[in-house]
Design an enzyme around this catalytic site. Structure first.
Site, mmCIF file in Angstrom:
data_model
loop_
_atom_site.group_PDB
_atom_site.id
_atom_site.type_symbol
_atom_site.label_atom_id
_atom_site.label_comp_id
_atom_site.label_asym_id
_atom_site.label_seq_id
_atom_site.Cartn_x
_atom_site.Cartn_y
_atom_site.Cartn_z
ATOM 1 N N ASP A 106 40.830 35.768 29.295
ATOM 2 C CA ASP A 106 40.983 34.409 29.829
ATOM 3 C C ASP A 106 39.629 33.784 30.159
ATOM 4 O O ASP A 106 39.364 32.630 29.829
ATOM 5 C CB ASP A 106 41.843 34.437 31.100
ATOM 6 C CG ASP A 106 43.218 34.997 30.829
ATOM 7 O OD1 ASP A 106 43.591 35.114 29.648
ATOM 8 O OD2 ASP A 106 43.915 35.326 31.803
ATOM 9 N N ASP A 166 43.806 43.017 25.556
ATOM 10 C CA ASP A 166 42.401 42.949 26.013
ATOM 11 C C ASP A 166 42.007 44.155 26.863
ATOM 12 O O ASP A 166 40.977 44.784 26.636
ATOM 13 C CB ASP A 166 42.048 41.604 26.685
ATOM 14 C CG ASP A 166 42.872 41.220 27.897
ATOM 15 O OD1 ASP A 166 43.838 41.943 28.226
ATOM 16 O OD2 ASP A 166 42.527 40.197 28.538
HETATM 17 C C1 GLA Z 1 46.573 37.627 31.728
HETATM 18 C C2 GLA Z 1 45.239 38.366 31.909
HETATM 19 C C3 GLA Z 1 44.542 38.579 30.574
HETATM 20 C C4 GLA Z 1 45.484 39.179 29.530
HETATM 21 C C5 GLA Z 1 46.803 38.414 29.498
HETATM 22 C C6 GLA Z 1 47.818 39.077 28.602
HETATM 23 O O1 GLA Z 1 46.365 36.314 31.313
HETATM 24 O O2 GLA Z 1 44.397 37.657 32.781
HETATM 25 O O3 GLA Z 1 43.412 39.385 30.754
HETATM 26 O O4 GLA Z 1 45.680 40.543 29.753
HETATM 27 O O5 GLA Z 1 47.385 38.293 30.782
HETATM 28 O O6 GLA Z 1 47.413 39.042 27.285
#
Ligand code: GLA
Length: 375
Positions: free
Chosen positions: A162, A27
């Site tokens: 997320d 992301d």
């Molecule tokens: C955490 C971060 C997300 C993403 C994941 C890994 O959950 O909050 O933004 O980068 O790690 O995919």
């Protein structure tokens, strides 16, 4: 806290956690992800309290709360308070319509388990305040301000996955999100007769936040090197394996491995979408195993506990694939298990894990579910 006596909420919000089927750490590299909300959530009960700026927030789950003044929002020493304060700070940059409120938070979402309890906390608060004070924020604004709150008040330079998944998910679907354009599509997911079983390692190594930021910097270093040969490259999203190889000599092995993982992981998201569309469940499982291998060896965000559970699943013909889900260093492994074998798999994994690490894991099924909503 006094407000708890005779508390009658005027609004109750359910804010879910998420799993990510594939596309880990892509992301913040502007790539693709494929997450969905799950049925585990945080509920928020809100009530305006009639004051100008006095607010009370209480967590029923942890039996702790705090008072805050809307005119004096600042970073707190207590970590969870910063998710709340960070969101209020971001909202205050956009509107002055928030007034005093009381809020009770209750969670059945395990924290530190890679299921994004942080995003659920941020987005649920933003969503609820938007409703009761009629702030006029769009869903995407709530997603973005929650992400920024995590950067500024919590200190994790997280991507947008997320928060996006927590707010925008639809039951029975995963979201194919392009983190560069924020264009997205709901992709139906039907794994029948297989189920998604999470095994919670119950470990969350506290390296997670600092190592997360280090990974992000390593990716940026990779981009800076690749740009010397390919000036149009803006993020690892613009890089393919050939371009990466052309810059391999100029990078440290660590930076090369990080970039290599991201370039392949991004492709895996699109391969996964094809596999789901063709109902090729075997392929779905294989992609998960390949991803975990990269998570562990190239991106190095796994841990012995997650590696053990993923390896353990490989001995069971009724499991199509598994990998650690989420930011890393523990949390949950996601397993695609035949419905007839779930009980046996879970008991065998529980026993083996207990023997090896002396930890009792927690296992549960998750179903792709809808995003933040009013109850
Ligand atoms: C955490 C971060 C997300 C993403 C994941 C890994 O959950 O909050 O933004 O980068 O790690 O995919």
């Amino acid at each position: 806290m006094q407000f708890l006596e005779n508390f009658k909420p005027e609004l109750v919000i359910s804010s879910p956690g998420r799993i990510n089927l594939i596309g880990e750490h892509t992301d913040y590299n502007m790539g693709y992800v494929l997450p969905t909300a799950i049925e585990k959530n945080i509920t928020f009960s809100f009530k305006k309290n009639g004051s100008e700026n006095q607010c009370h927030v209480y967590s029923k789950t942890y039996d702790t709360g705090f008072e805050l003044n809307l005119d004096k929002i600042a970073v707190s020493k207590v970590e969870w308070e910063n998710y709340i304060l960070g969101v209020l700070n971001e909202i205050s940059k956009r509107t002055d319509k928030v007034r005093g409120f009381d809020c009770i938070v209750e969670s059945n979402l395990p924290t530190g388990s890679g299921l994004s309890s942080s995003a659920a906390l941020e987005c649920g608060l933003a969503f609820g305040l938007n409703e009761i004070f009629d702030l006029g924020l769009s869903k995407i604004e709530m997603v973005q301000l929650s992400q920024t709150a995590e950067h500024t008040y919590v200190g994790t330079q997280c991507g947008i996955m997320d928060q996006f998944a927590s707010v925008m998910s639809e039951a029975g679907n995963v979201i194919l999100l392009d983190c560069r354009s924020l264009e997205y599509k709901h992709i139906p997911i039907d794994l029948h007769p297989y189920k998604i079983i999470l095994l919670n390692t119950k470990v969350s190594h506290n390296l997670a936040s600092s190592e997360y930021n280090t990974r992000k910097q390593e990716c940026e270093q990779g981009v800076a090197i690749i740009q010397k040969k390919y000036p149009n490259v803006k993020s690892l999203r613009d890089v393919d394996e050939e371009m990466l190889l052309a810059s391999k000599e100029d990078m440290s092995p660590t930076v090369y491995n990080r970039c290599s993982f991201i370039v392949k992981e991004n492709d895996r998201v699109l391969e996964m979408v094809d596999a789901l569309k063709q109902n090729n469940l075997k392929e779905v499982g294989q992609i998960l195993y390949k991803a975990h291998d990269g998570i562990s060896k190239e991106y190095e965000v796994s841990c012995p506990e997650s590696d053990f559970l993923v390896d353990f699943s490989k001995d069971n013909a009724q499991v199509l694939g598994a990998r650690q889900t989420g930011g890393g260093f523990g949390g949950c492994t996601l397993n695609i298990v035949h419905e007839s074998a779930v009980g046996d798999f879970v008991s065998a994994a529980t026993k083996a894990y207990k023997d090896k690490f002396d930890i009792t894991l927690e296992a549960f099924e998750v179903r792709p579910s809808g995003g933040t909503s009013i109850i």
